[in-house]
Design an enzyme around this catalytic site. Sequence first.
Site, PDB file in Angstrom:
ATOM      1  N   GLU A  87       0.844  -1.201   0.000  1.00  0.00           N
ATOM      2  CA  GLU A  87       0.000   0.000   0.000  1.00  0.00           C
ATOM      3  C   GLU A  87       0.878   1.249   0.000  1.00  0.00           C
ATOM      4  O   GLU A  87       0.779   2.107   0.895  1.00  0.00           O
ATOM      5  CB  GLU A  87      -0.987  -0.019   1.174  1.00  0.00           C
ATOM      6  N   GLU A 116      -4.794  -8.746  -0.642  1.00  0.00           N
ATOM      7  CA  GLU A 116      -5.612  -8.472   0.545  1.00  0.00           C
ATOM      8  C   GLU A 116      -7.054  -8.327   0.074  1.00  0.00           C
ATOM      9  O   GLU A 116      -7.360  -7.455  -0.740  1.00  0.00           O
ATOM     10  CB  GLU A 116      -5.172  -7.187   1.267  1.00  0.00           C
TER      11      GLU A 116
HETATM   12  O1  AHR Z   1      -5.126  -6.125   6.785  1.00  0.00           O
HETATM   13  C1  AHR Z   1      -5.034  -4.993   7.592  1.00  0.00           C
HETATM   14  C2  AHR Z   1      -4.379  -3.818   6.879  1.00  0.00           C
HETATM   15  O2  AHR Z   1      -5.178  -3.429   5.809  1.00  0.00           O
HETATM   16  C3  AHR Z   1      -3.049  -4.105   6.233  1.00  0.00           C
HETATM   17  O3  AHR Z   1      -1.994  -4.002   7.119  1.00  0.00           O
HETATM   18  C4  AHR Z   1      -2.957  -3.040   5.188  1.00  0.00           C
HETATM   19  O4  AHR Z   1      -2.171  -3.401   4.095  1.00  0.00           O
HETATM   20  C5  AHR Z   1      -4.399  -2.787   4.828  1.00  0.00           C
HETATM   21  O5  AHR Z   1      -4.711  -1.437   4.817  1.00  0.00           O
END
Ligand code: AHR
Length: 537
Positions: free
Chosen positions: A205, A332
């Site tokens: 991110e 994710e």
């Molecule tokens: O999964 C929780 C958080 O969500 C992670 O650390 C991040 O990459 C995302 O914003």
Amino acid sequence: MISRRAWVATTVFAPLVRGFAQSSNEIQVSLRLDQPGATISRHIYGQFIEHLGGVIYDGIWVGPDSKVPNVRGIRQAFIDAMKAIQVPNFRWPGGCFADEYHWRDGIGPREQRPRTYNMWQANYPDRDKGVEPHQFGTHEFIDLCRLTGAEPYLAANVGSGSPREFHEWVLYCNAPEGTVSLADLRVRNGAREPFNVRYWGVGNESWGCGGNFKPEEYATEYRRFVTQYPNAYGRAFFIAAGPNGGAPDGHLSWTRRFFAAMQEHGPRLFPDGWALHYYTGPRRAGKHPRRSPERYYDILEAGLRMNWLIEEHWKVMGEYDREHRTKLVVDEWGVWQPRQEQQVLGPRYVLSQHGYLRDALHAALTLDIFNHHAEKLAMCNVAQTINCLHSLFAASGDQFVRLPTYYVFEMYMPHMDAQALPLQMEAGSFAASAGEQTVQLPRLAGSASRKQSSALVTLVNPHLQESIRVRLECTGGAVREARGRVLTHEDPFVETELGKPEAVRPTSLAVEVNRSGSGLTFEVPAHAVVAVELRLG
Ligand code: AHR
């Protein structure tokens, strides 16, 4: 013959677009057994574990002296459950934590490792406030991977690290004994064999917690990190930090500007994977109780946006990378509940949520979308495996429970490394209130795949009341036997809780096969996931 693109659309989403509805509760589904398409990488069924709340500490790592059954400190029940679903990979150590992680803190004798800062633990109510104890480091992570048969996927620190620190981590992991000094340090720390890590994330991110870069700045950083990669000890699969799928426009500008900036240097430096993140939170039903139909439909419909995100980012990538050298990696994804519904396991279990049947349906719809886009996706990782967000398990001390989503991974297992099959249905859609808005959901969605002489059809019925009678017509092959399983519960809002028996488990589903092996009939109950395994003649 229907093109692959067309059947993807007709199968899951055209019903939404066309909006036609059938009055009967019977749906005809056609399966072409003789038209295998792209291979569904097993890595699409991957996992994500971060140093966040109770994911690593207590969830996975209990320590070798714990009374909780463990293998060298790793929770035995977790190992067993992960092996049972043939976990293909784990992404680690973050997430946002990856950009504050310095790998040297997590090697060597555990009692000598430093206590450093972990922003996720900042709200801990005790003396561990903000502390990362580093008891679980690279060796423990590789041990987890080897114990479960998973491939490691490490995320390197771009936000507060350097290319040198990254390359040294690679050398520590992958160089054979007797080559560079870092390989010998690894051997002195107990690991003679190299870890052979192939998947390397370059930041996380980077538009946010990974450094708040502009896409052009991140492209420069990305090149600095990969250019002198020590490839004498194996080629890497580089995964660059892609867009925030939750942004209103899907963050297409991040993808466009990154690839535009990279293009000046030619496709040679394009990453192997482009990491898209997408979390589904209640967008229109936030004021409704967590166990309400509005919240249920809101989350399920919002999850379907994954299809649009994959298609749109893929198109933009194709403008710069016509041959699609870079694949998408959704590393994710999952349901993210509002703040007031987190820490359900206690204040140290940051972002822990209830695990609902609804989340299992969301996972099934998402995995079906991934299967349809198998040719575009190199890997996907649900966030996160245990005690956090869209988990497969909840654990605390000696208590450990499988949440409904676990069983979706179990039921979908035969899709891994199988070839996607065309599955067509004219299911229609239904309207449901998602709070401030009415949304359309498919009456039935699903995917299918084939591996040698077996095939798997997975289906989701999101309707809270109506069950569906499916007539599955198979062409291009005959079905000798069929075995059905269904995941549902009479109470769609039932909560699975630690210390109590698992509330939701798959049961067997009756499937009738006609004499010629060309037709199957079965019931898909309301709010259910169904998997039908076929043995082909
Ligand atoms: O999964 C929780 C958080 O969500 C992670 O650390 C991040 O990459 C995302 O914003």
